[in-house]
Design a protein around this motif. Structure first.
Motif, PDB file in Angstrom:
ATOM      1  N   THR A 174       5.888  -5.629  -5.749  1.00 27.65           N
ATOM      2  CA  THR A 174       4.445  -5.394  -5.885  1.00 27.65           C
ATOM      3  C   THR A 174       3.737  -5.991  -4.667  1.00 27.65           C
ATOM      4  O   THR A 174       4.309  -6.786  -3.930  1.00 27.65           O
ATOM      5  CB  THR A 174       3.884  -6.066  -7.161  1.00 27.65           C
ATOM      6  OG1 THR A 174       4.141  -7.473  -7.105  1.00 27.65           O
ATOM      7  CG2 THR A 174       4.505  -5.480  -8.427  1.00 27.65           C
ATOM      8  N   SER A 233       0.567  -2.531  -0.798  1.00 28.65           N
ATOM      9  CA  SER A 233      -0.376  -1.449  -0.509  1.00 28.65           C
ATOM     10  C   SER A 233      -0.565  -1.318   0.998  1.00 28.65           C
ATOM     11  O   SER A 233      -0.210  -2.222   1.760  1.00 28.65           O
ATOM     12  CB  SER A 233      -1.723  -1.707  -1.182  1.00 28.65           C
ATOM     13  OG  SER A 233      -2.419  -2.726  -0.482  1.00 28.65           O
ATOM     14  N   HIS A 234      -1.177  -0.216   1.421  1.00 26.63           N
ATOM     15  CA  HIS A 234      -1.422  -0.014   2.854  1.00 26.63           C
ATOM     16  C   HIS A 234      -2.403  -1.036   3.408  1.00 26.63           C
ATOM     17  O   HIS A 234      -2.439  -1.287   4.602  1.00 26.63           O
ATOM     18  CB  HIS A 234      -1.903   1.414   3.122  1.00 26.63           C
ATOM     19  CG  HIS A 234      -3.290   1.696   2.638  1.00 26.63           C
ATOM     20  ND1 HIS A 234      -3.580   1.920   1.308  1.00 26.63           N
ATOM     21  CD2 HIS A 234      -4.460   1.767   3.303  1.00 26.63           C
ATOM     22  CE1 HIS A 234      -4.875   2.134   1.180  1.00 26.63           C
ATOM     23  NE2 HIS A 234      -5.431   2.049   2.367  1.00 26.63           N
ATOM     24  N   ARG A 235      -3.189  -1.661   2.550  1.00 27.48           N
ATOM     25  CA  ARG A 235      -4.127  -2.697   3.005  1.00 27.48           C
ATOM     26  C   ARG A 235      -3.420  -4.019   3.277  1.00 27.48           C
ATOM     27  O   ARG A 235      -3.836  -4.781   4.130  1.00 27.48           O
ATOM     28  CB  ARG A 235      -5.225  -2.885   1.979  1.00 27.48           C
ATOM     29  CG  ARG A 235      -6.200  -1.731   1.955  1.00 27.48           C
ATOM     30  CD  ARG A 235      -7.327  -1.985   0.967  1.00 27.48           C
ATOM     31  NE  ARG A 235      -8.208  -0.845   0.916  1.00 27.48           N
ATOM     32  CZ  ARG A 235      -8.045   0.196   0.116  1.00 27.48           C
ATOM     33  NH1 ARG A 235      -7.026   0.243  -0.712  1.00 27.48           N
ATOM     34  NH2 ARG A 235      -8.894   1.201   0.131  1.00 27.48           N
ATOM     35  N   ARG A 258       0.247   9.955  -0.999  1.00 31.55           N
ATOM     36  CA  ARG A 258      -0.076   8.529  -0.959  1.00 31.55           C
ATOM     37  C   ARG A 258       1.158   7.677  -1.236  1.00 31.55           C
ATOM     38  O   ARG A 258       1.070   6.552  -1.716  1.00 31.55           O
ATOM     39  CB  ARG A 258      -1.194   8.195  -1.945  1.00 31.55           C
ATOM     40  CG  ARG A 258      -2.505   8.887  -1.648  1.00 31.55           C
ATOM     41  CD  ARG A 258      -3.074   8.588  -0.280  1.00 31.55           C
ATOM     42  NE  ARG A 258      -3.355   7.169  -0.111  1.00 31.55           N
ATOM     43  CZ  ARG A 258      -3.431   6.560   1.051  1.00 31.55           C
ATOM     44  NH1 ARG A 258      -3.254   7.210   2.164  1.00 31.55           N
ATOM     45  NH2 ARG A 258      -3.677   5.264   1.112  1.00 31.55           N
ATOM     46  N   GLN A 259       2.315   8.222  -0.944  1.00 30.52           N
ATOM     47  CA  GLN A 259       3.567   7.493  -1.102  1.00 30.52           C
ATOM     48  C   GLN A 259       4.315   7.540   0.224  1.00 30.52           C
ATOM     49  O   GLN A 259       4.122   8.456   1.013  1.00 30.52           O
ATOM     50  CB  GLN A 259       4.396   8.116  -2.223  1.00 30.52           C
ATOM     51  CG  GLN A 259       3.693   8.054  -3.563  1.00 30.52           C
ATOM     52  CD  GLN A 259       4.425   8.807  -4.649  1.00 30.52           C
ATOM     53  OE1 GLN A 259       5.636   8.866  -4.664  1.00 30.52           O
ATOM     54  NE2 GLN A 259       3.675   9.379  -5.568  1.00 30.52           N
ATOM     55  N   ARG A 270       7.349   3.285  -1.495  1.00 29.52           N
ATOM     56  CA  ARG A 270       6.196   2.503  -1.944  1.00 29.52           C
ATOM     57  C   ARG A 270       5.004   3.410  -2.153  1.00 29.52           C
ATOM     58  O   ARG A 270       4.867   4.448  -1.510  1.00 29.52           O
ATOM     59  CB  ARG A 270       5.845   1.385  -0.967  1.00 29.52           C
ATOM     60  CG  ARG A 270       5.207   1.861   0.317  1.00 29.52           C
ATOM     61  CD  ARG A 270       4.689   0.687   1.127  1.00 29.52           C
ATOM     62  NE  ARG A 270       4.201   1.107   2.435  1.00 29.52           N
ATOM     63  CZ  ARG A 270       3.263   0.480   3.103  1.00 29.52           C
ATOM     64  NH1 ARG A 270       2.693  -0.595   2.608  1.00 29.52           N
ATOM     65  NH2 ARG A 270       2.876   0.910   4.282  1.00 29.52           N
ATOM     66  N   HIS A 271       4.140   2.999  -3.079  1.00 27.95           N
ATOM     67  CA  HIS A 271       2.884   3.699  -3.322  1.00 27.95           C
ATOM     68  C   HIS A 271       1.826   2.990  -2.483  1.00 27.95           C
ATOM     69  O   HIS A 271       1.614   1.783  -2.637  1.00 27.95           O
ATOM     70  CB  HIS A 271       2.519   3.668  -4.806  1.00 27.95           C
ATOM     71  CG  HIS A 271       1.443   4.640  -5.144  1.00 27.95           C
ATOM     72  ND1 HIS A 271       0.128   4.439  -4.802  1.00 27.95           N
ATOM     73  CD2 HIS A 271       1.500   5.837  -5.765  1.00 27.95           C
ATOM     74  CE1 HIS A 271      -0.592   5.468  -5.210  1.00 27.95           C
ATOM     75  NE2 HIS A 271       0.218   6.328  -5.801  1.00 27.95           N
ATOM     76  N   LEU A 272       1.190   3.723  -1.589  1.00 30.00           N
ATOM     77  CA  LEU A 272       0.261   3.116  -0.637  1.00 30.00           C
ATOM     78  C   LEU A 272      -0.993   2.535  -1.295  1.00 30.00           C
ATOM     79  O   LEU A 272      -1.609   1.623  -0.734  1.00 30.00           O
ATOM     80  CB  LEU A 272      -0.147   4.142   0.418  1.00 30.00           C
ATOM     81  CG  LEU A 272       0.997   4.624   1.316  1.00 30.00           C
ATOM     82  CD1 LEU A 272       0.551   5.794   2.172  1.00 30.00           C
ATOM     83  CD2 LEU A 272       1.512   3.488   2.174  1.00 30.00           C
ATOM     84  N   ASP A 273      -1.380   3.045  -2.454  1.00 30.14           N
ATOM     85  CA  ASP A 273      -2.597   2.570  -3.103  1.00 30.14           C
ATOM     86  C   ASP A 273      -2.353   1.446  -4.104  1.00 30.14           C
ATOM     87  O   ASP A 273      -3.019   0.417  -4.054  1.00 30.14           O
ATOM     88  CB  ASP A 273      -3.333   3.724  -3.777  1.00 30.14           C
ATOM     89  CG  ASP A 273      -3.779   4.776  -2.761  1.00 30.14           C
ATOM     90  OD1 ASP A 273      -4.157   4.396  -1.636  1.00 30.14           O
ATOM     91  OD2 ASP A 273      -3.734   5.965  -3.093  1.00 30.14           O
ATOM     92  N   ASN A 274      -1.384   1.615  -5.009  1.00 30.59           N
ATOM     93  CA  ASN A 274      -1.175   0.570  -6.020  1.00 30.59           C
ATOM     94  C   ASN A 274      -0.257  -0.547  -5.530  1.00 30.59           C
ATOM     95  O   ASN A 274      -0.128  -1.571  -6.185  1.00 30.59           O
ATOM     96  CB  ASN A 274      -0.694   1.148  -7.352  1.00 30.59           C
ATOM     97  CG  ASN A 274       0.755   1.597  -7.342  1.00 30.59           C
ATOM     98  OD1 ASN A 274       1.568   1.205  -6.517  1.00 30.59           O
ATOM     99  ND2 ASN A 274       1.095   2.441  -8.305  1.00 30.59           N
ATOM    100  N   GLY A 275       0.387  -0.372  -4.381  1.00 32.93           N
ATOM    101  CA  GLY A 275       1.204  -1.421  -3.778  1.00 32.93           C
ATOM    102  C   GLY A 275       2.574  -1.611  -4.400  1.00 32.93           C
ATOM    103  O   GLY A 275       3.299  -2.521  -4.023  1.00 32.93           O
TER     104      GLY A 275
END
Length: 132
Positions: free
Chosen positions: A69, A72-74, A8-9, A28-33
């Motif tokens: 910050t 995230s992927h969203r 997830r990175q 980047r971390h895809l979940d925590n942004g």
């Protein structure tokens, strides 16, 4: 690098982010942004990096240092690190954002991503599957 830890990175760039003459890992971390820099340790030749120092935060110069910050992927669908395009020596970033799909150009500093300096194409790039 451990495949499970990186599921997830996403690697954004491998370049000298802090201008100390040694390549660093920007990711980047895809979940925590979070966007982070892992500062590499100098390798045996000028301008080189000790690859093991990029494999883990513990092996790097000073761990994973927060650089931004909200990535995230969203919120940021696609991102690519590019060489310096504005002449300050720090590698730059292109990113496609959701929900508008617009491409944004960032000229980060040595310590932070900062804000977009230019938005490309007001009609959006939502149909594009990737950058680069």
């Amino acid at each position: 690098m451990d495949a499970n830890a990186w599921s997830r990175q996403e690697i954004v760039n491998l370049a000298d982010i802090d201008l100390d003459g040694t390549p660093d890992l920007l990711w980047r971390h895809l979940d925590n942004g979070g966007v982070y820099v892992r500062h590499g340790l100098p390798g045996p030749a000028a301008g080189s990096v000790e690859l093991a120092s990029l494999a883990t935060a513990a092996g790097s110069r000073d761990g994973d240092v927060q650089y931004g910050t909200g990535w995230s992927h969203r919120s940021v669908i696609a991102v690519v690190g590019v060489p310096d395009v504005n002449g300050d020596g720090v590698p730059d970033i292109w990113a496609r954002h959701s929900p508008d799909g617009r491409l944004r150009v960032y000229h980060p500093s040595t310590t932070a991503v900062g804000t977009a300096v230019h938005v490309l194409d007001s009609t959006g790039f939502m149909g594009s599957k990737s950058l680069g």
